[in-house]
Design a protein around this motif. Structure first.
Motif, mmCIF file in Angstrom:
data_model
loop_
_atom_site.group_PDB
_atom_site.id
_atom_site.type_symbol
_atom_site.label_atom_id
_atom_site.label_comp_id
_atom_site.label_asym_id
_atom_site.label_seq_id
_atom_site.Cartn_x
_atom_site.Cartn_y
_atom_site.Cartn_z
ATOM 1 N N ILE A 24 0.827 -1.206 0.000
ATOM 2 C CA ILE A 24 0.000 0.000 0.000
ATOM 3 C C ILE A 24 0.861 1.255 0.000
ATOM 4 N N ASN A 25 1.964 1.235 0.752
ATOM 5 C CA ASN A 25 2.820 2.421 0.836
ATOM 6 C C ASN A 25 3.502 2.689 -0.501
ATOM 7 N N THR A 26 3.595 3.948 -0.847
ATOM 8 C CA THR A 26 4.305 4.322 -2.069
ATOM 9 C C THR A 26 5.806 4.312 -1.786
ATOM 10 N N PRO A 27 6.613 3.959 -2.765
ATOM 11 C CA PRO A 27 8.063 3.918 -2.527
ATOM 12 C C PRO A 27 8.613 5.320 -2.288
ATOM 13 N N VAL A 28 9.577 5.404 -1.405
ATOM 14 C CA VAL A 28 10.188 6.675 -1.062
ATOM 15 C C VAL A 28 11.401 6.880 -1.957
ATOM 16 N N THR A 29 11.494 8.028 -2.600
ATOM 17 C CA THR A 29 12.636 8.354 -3.446
ATOM 18 C C THR A 29 13.271 9.637 -2.950
ATOM 19 N N ALA A 30 14.560 9.762 -3.209
ATOM 20 C CA ALA A 30 15.276 10.977 -2.811
ATOM 21 C C ALA A 30 14.888 12.105 -3.755
ATOM 22 N N GLN A 31 14.530 13.225 -3.188
ATOM 23 C CA GLN A 31 14.112 14.360 -3.994
ATOM 24 C C GLN A 31 14.855 15.606 -3.534
ATOM 25 N N ALA A 32 16.140 15.657 -3.836
ATOM 26 C CA ALA A 32 16.928 16.836 -3.491
ATOM 27 C C ALA A 32 16.744 17.878 -4.589
ATOM 28 N N ALA A 33 16.717 19.111 -4.197
ATOM 29 C CA ALA A 33 16.538 20.199 -5.156
ATOM 30 C C ALA A 33 17.901 20.586 -5.728
ATOM 31 N N VAL A 34 18.450 19.729 -6.590
ATOM 32 C CA VAL A 34 19.747 19.973 -7.204
ATOM 33 C C VAL A 34 19.535 20.298 -8.673
ATOM 34 N N LYS A 35 20.161 21.371 -9.126
ATOM 35 C CA LYS A 35 20.035 21.785 -10.518
ATOM 36 C C LYS A 35 21.416 21.974 -11.115
ATOM 37 N N THR A 36 21.566 21.604 -12.382
ATOM 38 C CA THR A 36 22.823 21.843 -13.084
ATOM 39 C C THR A 36 22.645 23.032 -14.015
ATOM 40 N N HIS A 37 23.692 23.830 -14.099
ATOM 41 C CA HIS A 37 23.683 25.014 -14.958
ATOM 42 C C HIS A 37 24.918 24.962 -15.831
ATOM 43 N N LYS A 38 24.730 25.009 -17.149
ATOM 44 C CA LYS A 38 25.863 25.044 -18.047
ATOM 45 C C LYS A 38 26.486 26.433 -17.970
ATOM 46 N N VAL A 39 27.796 26.483 -17.841
ATOM 47 C CA VAL A 39 28.518 27.739 -17.689
ATOM 48 C C VAL A 39 29.221 28.045 -19.008
ATOM 49 N N THR A 40 29.186 29.314 -19.434
ATOM 50 C CA THR A 40 29.814 29.678 -20.706
ATOM 51 C C THR A 40 31.301 29.966 -20.561
ATOM 52 N N ALA A 41 31.779 30.257 -19.358
ATOM 53 C CA ALA A 41 33.201 30.482 -19.101
ATOM 54 C C ALA A 41 33.495 30.090 -17.654
ATOM 55 N N LEU A 42 34.738 29.704 -17.406
ATOM 56 C CA LEU A 42 35.113 29.349 -16.042
ATOM 57 C C LEU A 42 35.106 30.592 -15.168
ATOM 58 N N PRO A 43 34.591 30.514 -13.953
ATOM 59 C CA PRO A 43 34.536 31.680 -13.074
ATOM 60 C C PRO A 43 35.929 32.223 -12.748
ATOM 61 N N LYS A 44 35.997 33.495 -12.385
ATOM 62 C CA LYS A 44 37.276 34.166 -12.129
ATOM 63 C C LYS A 44 38.027 33.580 -10.941
#
Length: 156
Positions: A24-44
């Motif tokens: 009956i129980n629904t499976p528990v999954t990890a739901q971290a709020a992680v996002k990837t962002h493509k960067v156009t240049a390496l940071p300074k």
């Protein structure tokens, strides 16, 4: 005998209830709020000359579009063999739960290279964890040519 039958009956009923309860129980999954962002240049913060030792001195020059001998590429060219090597990389920043500040991921055709800019004993260091196709490497770069903080460890 009646006692054994009664015990077995209770055990079967209890295990049946547990199986139904698990279904009956629904499976528990990890739901971290992680996002990837493509960067156009390496940071300074990553740019400049970085040094490490590995038997002899290694110099890594980091600019906006280069990391050592590797060059920036917006996306991988699927028709080119050189796009699957370490010659080109696509940088990503990851934000969200469990991420560190000043961390960037360089993705190339053979794997991923995690680069983190931090300080150790008050000195600026660049920590590189390289997990490529057939091996891994852990390197600590410093701004000074000779430092006891520098490390270069590799494994297959």
């Amino acid at each position: 005998m009646k006692r054994l039958v009664r015990l077995l009956g209770i055990t079967v009923i209890a295990s049946g209830v547990m199986v139904l309860d698990l279904g009956i129980n629904t499976p528990v999954t990890a739901q971290a709020a992680v996002k990837t962002h493509k960067v156009t240049a390496l940071p300074k913060t990553f740019r400049g000359h970085w040094y490490t030792t590995g038997g002899k001195m290694f110099n890594k020059k980091v600019s906006g579009k280069k990391f050592g001998r590797s060059k920036y590429r917006k996306s991988h060219d699927k028709q080119s063999m050189s796009a699957t090597s370490e010659q080109y990389f696509t940088p990503y920043k990851v934000s969200g739960a469990g991420t560190y500040k000043n961390t960037i991921y360089l993705l190339n055709g053979e794997g991923i290279n995690t680069i983190r800019r931090t300080t150790i004993k008050g000195k600026a260091v660049l920590i590189s964890y390289n997990e490529q196709q057939h091996g891994t490497g852990f390197t600590i770069y410093t701004k000074s040519k000779k430092s006891n903080l520098q490390r270069n460890i590799g494994g297959v």
